[in-house]
Write a protein that holds these residues in place. Structure first.
Motif, PDB file in Angstrom:
ATOM      1  N   GLY A 117       0.825  -1.196   0.000  1.00 52.55           N
ATOM      2  CA  GLY A 117       0.000   0.000   0.000  1.00 52.55           C
ATOM      3  C   GLY A 117       0.862   1.250   0.000  1.00 52.55           C
ATOM      4  O   GLY A 117       0.508   2.295   0.550  1.00 52.55           O
ATOM      5  N   ALA A 118       2.025   1.172  -0.661  1.00 51.33           N
ATOM      6  CA  ALA A 118       2.986   2.278  -0.687  1.00 51.33           C
ATOM      7  C   ALA A 118       2.827   3.088  -1.974  1.00 51.33           C
ATOM      8  O   ALA A 118       2.187   2.646  -2.928  1.00 51.33           O
ATOM      9  N   ALA A 119       3.430   4.276  -1.996  1.00 56.17           N
ATOM     10  CA  ALA A 119       3.391   5.141  -3.176  1.00 56.17           C
ATOM     11  C   ALA A 119       4.713   5.023  -3.934  1.00 56.17           C
ATOM     12  O   ALA A 119       5.783   5.018  -3.323  1.00 56.17           O
ATOM     13  N   VAL A 120       4.634   4.925  -5.277  1.00 52.64           N
ATOM     14  CA  VAL A 120       5.831   4.955  -6.114  1.00 52.64           C
ATOM     15  C   VAL A 120       6.137   6.413  -6.454  1.00 52.64           C
ATOM     16  O   VAL A 120       5.271   7.139  -6.936  1.00 52.64           O
ATOM     17  N   LEU A 121       7.380   6.833  -6.186  1.00 57.28           N
ATOM     18  CA  LEU A 121       7.779   8.224  -6.422  1.00 57.28           C
ATOM     19  C   LEU A 121       8.865   8.280  -7.500  1.00 57.28           C
ATOM     20  O   LEU A 121       9.799   7.465  -7.507  1.00 57.28           O
ATOM     21  N   LEU A 122       8.740   9.273  -8.400  1.00 54.07           N
ATOM     22  CA  LEU A 122       9.670   9.404  -9.523  1.00 54.07           C
ATOM     23  C   LEU A 122       9.738  10.877  -9.913  1.00 54.07           C
ATOM     24  O   LEU A 122       8.734  11.601  -9.837  1.00 54.07           O
ATOM     25  N   HIS A 123      10.918  11.326 -10.360  1.00 51.08           N
ATOM     26  CA  HIS A 123      11.003  12.713 -10.853  1.00 51.08           C
ATOM     27  C   HIS A 123      10.170  12.846 -12.137  1.00 51.08           C
ATOM     28  O   HIS A 123      10.252  11.978 -13.013  1.00 51.08           O
ATOM     29  N   PRO A 124       9.382  13.908 -12.272  1.00 55.08           N
ATOM     30  CA  PRO A 124       8.488  14.039 -13.435  1.00 55.08           C
ATOM     31  C   PRO A 124       9.219  14.025 -14.782  1.00 55.08           C
ATOM     32  O   PRO A 124       8.634  13.623 -15.788  1.00 55.08           O
ATOM     33  N   ASP A 125      10.491  14.410 -14.823  1.00 54.95           N
ATOM     34  CA  ASP A 125      11.211  14.417 -16.101  1.00 54.95           C
ATOM     35  C   ASP A 125      11.511  13.013 -16.617  1.00 54.95           C
ATOM     36  O   ASP A 125      12.008  12.859 -17.731  1.00 54.95           O
ATOM     37  N   ASP A 126      11.251  11.977 -15.826  1.00 56.03           N
ATOM     38  CA  ASP A 126      11.443  10.600 -16.283  1.00 56.03           C
ATOM     39  C   ASP A 126      10.120   9.877 -16.550  1.00 56.03           C
ATOM     40  O   ASP A 126      10.112   8.659 -16.748  1.00 56.03           O
ATOM     41  N   HIS A 127       9.006  10.617 -16.607  1.00 58.29           N
ATOM     42  CA  HIS A 127       7.720   9.966 -16.885  1.00 58.29           C
ATOM     43  C   HIS A 127       7.728   9.258 -18.237  1.00 58.29           C
ATOM     44  O   HIS A 127       7.179   8.173 -18.386  1.00 58.29           O
ATOM     45  N   GLU A 128       8.391   9.881 -19.218  1.00 59.30           N
ATOM     46  CA  GLU A 128       8.418   9.288 -20.553  1.00 59.30           C
ATOM     47  C   GLU A 128       9.134   7.929 -20.521  1.00 59.30           C
ATOM     48  O   GLU A 128       8.668   6.955 -21.115  1.00 59.30           O
ATOM     49  N   LEU A 129      10.273   7.877 -19.830  1.00 65.20           N
ATOM     50  CA  LEU A 129      11.007   6.612 -19.697  1.00 65.20           C
ATOM     51  C   LEU A 129      10.167   5.578 -18.952  1.00 65.20           C
ATOM     52  O   LEU A 129      10.128   4.408 -19.313  1.00 65.20           O
ATOM     53  N   TRP A 130       9.525   6.013 -17.880  1.00 66.89           N
ATOM     54  CA  TRP A 130       8.647   5.134 -17.093  1.00 66.89           C
ATOM     55  C   TRP A 130       7.613   4.461 -17.991  1.00 66.89           C
ATOM     56  O   TRP A 130       7.356   3.270 -17.895  1.00 66.89           O
ATOM     57  N   HIS A 131       7.041   5.254 -18.914  1.00 69.96           N
ATOM     58  CA  HIS A 131       5.973   4.730 -19.773  1.00 69.96           C
ATOM     59  C   HIS A 131       6.484   3.710 -20.784  1.00 69.96           C
ATOM     60  O   HIS A 131       5.701   2.934 -21.312  1.00 69.96           O
ATOM     61  N   GLN A 132       7.793   3.669 -21.028  1.00 74.43           N
ATOM     62  CA  GLN A 132       8.334   2.615 -21.894  1.00 74.43           C
ATOM     63  C   GLN A 132       8.197   1.250 -21.222  1.00 74.43           C
ATOM     64  O   GLN A 132       8.094   0.226 -21.874  1.00 74.43           O
ATOM     65  N   THR A 133       8.215   1.231 -19.901  1.00 73.32           N
ATOM     66  CA  THR A 133       8.056  -0.023 -19.148  1.00 73.32           C
ATOM     67  C   THR A 133       6.615  -0.200 -18.671  1.00 73.32           C
ATOM     68  O   THR A 133       6.085  -1.308 -18.651  1.00 73.32           O
ATOM     69  N   HIS A 134       5.993   0.899 -18.279  1.00 71.18           N
ATOM     70  CA  HIS A 134       4.617   0.855 -17.737  1.00 71.18           C
ATOM     71  C   HIS A 134       3.723   1.807 -18.540  1.00 71.18           C
ATOM     72  O   HIS A 134       3.392   2.901 -18.072  1.00 71.18           O
ATOM     73  N   PRO A 135       3.338   1.394 -19.775  1.00 70.18           N
ATOM     74  CA  PRO A 135       2.597   2.332 -20.633  1.00 70.18           C
ATOM     75  C   PRO A 135       1.242   2.733 -20.060  1.00 70.18           C
ATOM     76  O   PRO A 135       0.756   3.826 -20.380  1.00 70.18           O
ATOM     77  N   ASP A 136       0.634   1.890 -19.243  1.00 67.98           N
ATOM     78  CA  ASP A 136      -0.732   2.173 -18.794  1.00 67.98           C
ATOM     79  C   ASP A 136      -0.834   2.615 -17.338  1.00 67.98           C
ATOM     80  O   ASP A 136      -1.939   2.728 -16.805  1.00 67.98           O
ATOM     81  N   THR A 137       0.285   2.793 -16.674  1.00 66.24           N
ATOM     82  CA  THR A 137       0.203   3.247 -15.279  1.00 66.24           C
ATOM     83  C   THR A 137       1.093   4.468 -15.074  1.00 66.24           C
ATOM     84  O   THR A 137       1.998   4.723 -15.857  1.00 66.24           O
ATOM     85  N   GLU A 138       0.817   5.182 -14.013  1.00 65.63           N
ATOM     86  CA  GLU A 138       1.595   6.368 -13.655  1.00 65.63           C
ATOM     87  C   GLU A 138       2.267   6.107 -12.307  1.00 65.63           C
ATOM     88  O   GLU A 138       1.775   5.310 -11.511  1.00 65.63           O
ATOM     89  N   ALA A 139       3.353   6.800 -12.053  1.00 65.92           N
ATOM     90  CA  ALA A 139       3.895   6.819 -10.692  1.00 65.92           C
ATOM     91  C   ALA A 139       2.872   7.542  -9.814  1.00 65.92           C
ATOM     92  O   ALA A 139       2.066   8.330 -10.298  1.00 65.92           O
TER      93      ALA A 139
END
Ligand SMILES: [Fe+2]
Length: 198
Positions: free
Chosen positions: A81-103
């Motif tokens: 039940g934890a939150a995933v935290l990521l710098h917003p400038d890496d959202h694009e990279l994140w979506h290469q692995t998780h296209p349908d979810t957000e941090a």
């Protein structure tokens, strides 16, 4: 209630150019006997869960959006039940692995995360990726550097970020990287002393 950093090493495939190679990845657990933050997850969220044990996890912090660090982050976070935290400038990279979810939340420069008795300061150090961050833990005299130092010497922007941010920390600070063995800023000093080309 002794604050500490614990490492969980996992192994899995990473792209080196066109080739897939096995790579070891570090997950770092920062906290004490009651509460930890997981920094990067690596390939084996089950192994991380075992080391966490009965302690509380409220945050999974990603030093950057590359696959081997974020792929198991949502699964691990969901189990606590934890939150995933990521710098917003890496959202694009994140979506290469998780296209349908957000941090779930952001890591921003200057932000302070508090985990039980441990304070974690976010340093935005772009270069390896646009949203790469280092996480400095004064109480542990340690800094989680993710992959920030891997490309040191090659990218002038990265060198500049290292100079501005890491060199201002005490030289005895332990460097906890996302790959390989821990070191100290003192040992890295010769590399950090190189000024980027103008
Ligand atoms: Fe990376």
């Amino acid at each position: 209630m002794v604050a500490r950093a614990e490492r969980v090493v996992s192994i899995g495939p990473t792209h080196h150019g066109k080739d897939l190679a096995e790579t070891t990845v570090n997950a770092w657990l920062l906290g004490d006997d009651t509460h930890v933050v997981v920094v990067d997850v690596g390939y084996d969220d089950g192994a991380v869960r075992e080391v966490v044990g009965a302690r509380r996890v409220s945050m999974v912090a990603c030093t950057h959006g590359h696959r081997e660090h974020v792929m198991r982050a949502p699964a691990l976070a969901a189990s606590f039940g934890a939150a995933v935290l990521l710098h917003p400038d890496d959202h694009e990279l994140w979506h290469q692995t998780h296209p349908d979810t957000e941090a779930d939340g952001e890591l921003l420069d200057g932000q302070v995360l508090r985990v039980a008795t441990v304070e974690i300061r976010v340093l935005h150090t772009p270069g390896h990726t646009p949203g790469s961050v280092c996480l400095y833990i004064p109480a542990l005299a340690s800094v989680c550097t993710g992959d920030t130092l891997i490309t040191a010497g090659r990218d002038p922007r990265l060198l500049e970020a290292i100079h501005d941010r890491l060199r201002s920390l005490p030289p005895k600070t332990s460097v906890l990287p996302a790959h390989g063995e821990p070191t100290t800023l003192q040992r890295l000093a010769p590399d950090l002393a190189v000024r980027p080309a103008p």
